[in-house]
Write an enzyme that holds these catalytic residues in place. Structure first.
Site, PDB file in Angstrom:
ATOM      1  N   ASP A  82       0.800  -1.126  -0.012  1.00 31.35           N
ATOM      2  CA  ASP A  82       0.005   0.050   0.095  1.00 31.35           C
ATOM      3  C   ASP A  82       0.912   1.364   0.020  1.00 31.35           C
ATOM      4  O   ASP A  82       2.143   1.246   0.564  1.00 31.35           O
ATOM      5  CB  ASP A  82      -0.945  -0.183   1.170  1.00 31.35           C
ATOM      6  N   GLU A 144       0.064  -1.364   5.598  1.00 28.93           N
ATOM      7  CA  GLU A 144       1.230  -0.905   6.656  1.00 28.93           C
ATOM      8  C   GLU A 144       0.930   0.722   6.920  1.00 28.93           C
ATOM      9  O   GLU A 144       1.134   1.101   8.093  1.00 28.93           O
ATOM     10  CB  GLU A 144       2.489  -1.265   5.801  1.00 28.93           C
TER      11      GLU A 144
END
Length: 383
Positions: A82, A144
């Site tokens: 991400d 994350e």
């Protein structure tokens, strides 16, 4: 195997072109399913066994584990899929189009950290992974940038115990063996509303919060004097008051006040210890005003992390790079991977580019990163 995959730059381009933004705001949050599908296909083409794992409690987010080889130990290369959201008004390029200019590769995720997977794939394209003597694992995680839900879930559920792990966050190829943790809390004070002309008929939440902040400042000073780790540039736990809001009118006794704060603990400090210290610091206010003060988590906490400096992984990487490991103040997924095996944070690109408009990775990192991945795979999976 070399003809199975697209060229390095085309892999990079495809990763950047596939949006996978993580955000606490639902309207900005995106699934990483398309990116996981891309990675799963490429690692399958290289002969890896691929498992895609839904991450509970997320908005359609997935982890991917690619594995090859048999037996115990081996090497885990890991990173997150991400990115943070982007400010369209501050970018001068399309964030989802890989652009090469002035020896830099521009795009959202070039440094932090989709690009790491392009480096792994490129380094492995000429390797017959079926002949490795020890397992090689590639982990791609979700979320994350917000909750670290992917790394948390993987570490809690996997039976894997590699010999060691490398997280490819942008460290300018400087190996990192320790970092601080992060705890974010909201302190809420509930008062009693009333007209400001008669203060005795109410309980002013701002005044109670003022008292609470005084005790929190004492805790901040105590953390600074009681705990020390010389290797860090800021060698003590920090405490920051980041946001406060209370009241709605100058002529009304404030009924509620809310403070957002964070603490960044040193490695070795437990989250329970810190929660206890905060509660102890606020105890005088709670005792004086029963039921009016509460403390809650804003985000799931991240513990501090440290890889033993005498571990073989540290020795091997320091020798390969000709540089000593370092420590940093920011957070990664390392505390969760460290529960499985000794872990280093080491990857191409600069942390100074992370979360910035016109994010880029300097092309000077391409050759040494490819060589480093090849060398660590050879050392930990061929020997």
């Amino acid at each position: 195997m070399k003809n199975v995959l697209p060229p390095f730059i085309e892999i990079y381009r495809a990763l950047i072109a596939t949006p996978s933004i993580s955000a606490t705001e639902e309207s900005l949050d995106q699934s990483n399913a398309s990116l996981i599908t891309l990675l799963a296909g490429w690692f399958s083409d290289l002969g890896f066994n691929v498992e895609v794992q839904p991450v509970p409690g997320t908005r359609n987010k997935f982890n991917m584990l690619a594995s090859t080889g048999h037996g115990a130990g081996g090497l885990l290369l890991t990173g997150h899929t991400d990115t943070v959201p982007f400010d369209d008004g501050r970018w001068t390029r399309d964030p989802f189009t890989l652009t090469e200019h002035d020896n830099k590769l521009y795009g959202l995720g070039t440094a932090d950290m989709k690009g790491f997977f392009a480096f792994i794939l490129d380094a492995l394209r000429d390797v017959d992974v079926t002949k490795l003597k020890k397992p090689l694992y590639i982990l791609a995680t979700a979320d994350e940038e917000t909750s670290m839900a992917g790394a948390r879930y993987f570490s809690e559920t996997t039976a894997l115990r590699p010999d060691c792990a490398i997280i490819g966050e942008p460290t300018s190829l400087q190996p990192i063996r320790a970092h601080k943790g992060h705890i974010s809390n909201v302190v809420r004070v509930l008062g009693q509303s009333g007209h400001s002309s008669d203060p005795a008929r109410g309980v002013n939440a701002i005044e109670l919060m003022h008292d609470a902040i005084g005790h929190i400042m004492q805790l901040r000073d105590s953390l600074k004097t009681r705990y020390h780790y010389e290797a860090f540039t800021v060698p003590y736990p920090t405490l920051n008051l980041g946001h406060i809001h209370g009241g709605d009118a100058s002529n009304r006794i404030c009924a509620c006040c809310e403070l957002h704060m964070d603490i960044r603990p040193l490695p070795g400090m437990t989250l329970n210890d810190l929660n206890g210290l905060l509660n102890d610091a606020l105890a005088p206010v709670s005792e004086r005003w029963p039921g009016r003060l509460t403390v809650a988590e804003l985000h799931p906490p991240i513990p501090g992390y440290e890889c033993p400096p005498d571990h073989q992984l540290v020795e091997v990487v320091e020798k390969l790079l000709g540089t000593k490991t370092d420590v940093v103040n920011y957070c990664t997924e390392a505390p969760f991977m460290q529960t499985l095996c000794p872990t280093l944070v080491l990857g191409p690109g600069s942390i100074n580019q992370a979360h910035q408009p016109d994010e880029y990775l300097e092309t000077r990192f391409i050759k040494p990163t490819r060589e480093l991945i090849t060398q660590v795979v050879h050392h930990f999976c061929w020997h």
